[in-house]
Design a protein around this motif. Structure first.
Motif, PDB file in Angstrom:
ATOM      1  N   HIS B  10       0.855  -1.193   0.000  1.00  0.00           N
ATOM      2  CA  HIS B  10       0.000   0.000   0.000  1.00  0.00           C
ATOM      3  C   HIS B  10       0.885   1.235   0.000  1.00  0.00           C
ATOM      4  O   HIS B  10       1.825   1.326   0.799  1.00  0.00           O
ATOM      5  CB  HIS B  10      -0.922  -0.005   1.224  1.00  0.00           C
ATOM      6  N   SER B  12       0.429   5.544  -0.060  1.00  0.00           N
ATOM      7  CA  SER B  12      -0.497   6.671   0.055  1.00  0.00           C
ATOM      8  C   SER B  12       0.252   7.960  -0.224  1.00  0.00           C
ATOM      9  O   SER B  12       1.303   8.198   0.369  1.00  0.00           O
ATOM     10  CB  SER B  12      -1.117   6.708   1.462  1.00  0.00           C
ATOM     11  N   GLU B  88      -5.175  -0.237  -8.052  1.00  0.00           N
ATOM     12  CA  GLU B  88      -4.207  -1.302  -7.743  1.00  0.00           C
ATOM     13  C   GLU B  88      -3.264  -1.416  -8.929  1.00  0.00           C
ATOM     14  O   GLU B  88      -3.703  -1.389 -10.088  1.00  0.00           O
ATOM     15  CB  GLU B  88      -4.945  -2.627  -7.528  1.00  0.00           C
ATOM     16  N   ARG B 105      -1.549  -1.153  -3.730  1.00  0.00           N
ATOM     17  CA  ARG B 105      -2.726  -0.291  -3.750  1.00  0.00           C
ATOM     18  C   ARG B 105      -2.290   1.146  -3.546  1.00  0.00           C
ATOM     19  O   ARG B 105      -1.661   1.471  -2.532  1.00  0.00           O
ATOM     20  CB  ARG B 105      -3.704  -0.700  -2.656  1.00  0.00           C
ATOM     21  N   THR B 107      -3.288   4.926  -2.889  1.00  0.00           N
ATOM     22  CA  THR B 107      -4.307   5.846  -2.394  1.00  0.00           C
ATOM     23  C   THR B 107      -3.826   7.263  -2.631  1.00  0.00           C
ATOM     24  O   THR B 107      -2.662   7.582  -2.351  1.00  0.00           O
ATOM     25  CB  THR B 107      -4.553   5.629  -0.886  1.00  0.00           C
TER      26      THR B 107
END
Lengths: 113, 110
Positions: B10, B12, B88, B105, B107
């Motif tokens: 992930h 961000s 993704e 992923r 964000t």
């Protein structure tokens, strides 16, 4: 329209039932693939086909059967569905295995209860 | 045998800031490398590919990736993130077969 189409988009079935996921492409690509997508695993190859009547196992083939009688179709059958086969299934095609990208369908979300 | 590792599950970022998605690979021979993007409830779409030509590859939507053989890396970058980049991302290595990374992923915060 040209492209790769999967059906159904969503399917719920019971443990032990047979279910077939359909994949159809209009480009006459030689190679076709079936992947399953599970959280934390990315995409894992189930089966692939280099041409009509030629299929081969991928990384996770157990419990699945494929056929390729026509270049444009590559159905995937779960002979006796299990809960562990709950997943999102993607079909893909490409004219050239090594240098060309894969073209993906929009996926089939299968739930086995 | 070949494999691909996406180093972050992930990432961000804030809108307008740079994006870096990391990918390392292993392959016995010179591989082809791809980055794909997947938006929710959609199939995967090709962002860019490397097939032994220029080591810096430009893709769609402002993304690019650099093939570094010495580091066995193929990191994906974008100078300025947009809200629509939230998705993704998958790194793929292709030689005798095709291997997908586990995905990152992305964000994007406003």
């Amino acid at each position: 329209d040209a492209g790769i189409t999967q059906s159904p988009r969503y399917k719920i079935t019971e443990t032990g039932r047979q279910v077939t996921l359909m994949c159809h492409q209009t480009w006459s690509h030689s190679y076709m693939f079936w992947y399953r997508q599970d959280l934390g695993h990315g995409l894992r190859l189930i089966y692939y086909s280099a041409a009509a009547d030629i299929t081969d196992k991928g990384e996770v083939p157990d419990g699945y059967v494929v056929s390729r009688s026509k270049t444009e179709n590559f159905p995937l059958t779960l002979e006796s569905a299990t809960r562990s086969q709950t997943s999102v299934y993607f079909c893909a095609s490409t004219p050239d295995f090594h240098n060309s990208p894969l073209h993906f369908g929009n996926g089939t979300r299968l739930t086995v209860t | 045998a070949q494999s691909v590792t996406q180093l972050d599950s992930h990432v961000s970022v804030s809108e307008g800031t740079p994006v870096l998605l990391r990918c390392n690979y292993s392959s016995s021979y010179s591989p082809s490398l791809f980055w794909y993007v997947q938006h929710p409830n959609k199939g995967l779409q090709l962002l860019l590919k490397y097939t032994s030509a220029a080591t810096l590859v430009k893709g769609i939507n402002g993304f690019e990736a650099e093939f570094k053989k010495s580091e066995t890396s193929f990191h994906l970058t974008k100078p300025s993130a947009h809200m629509s980049d939230a998705a993704e991302y998958f790194c793929v290595v292709s030689n005798n077969d095709m291997r997908f990374g586990a995905g990152t992923r992305l964000t994007v915060k406003p």
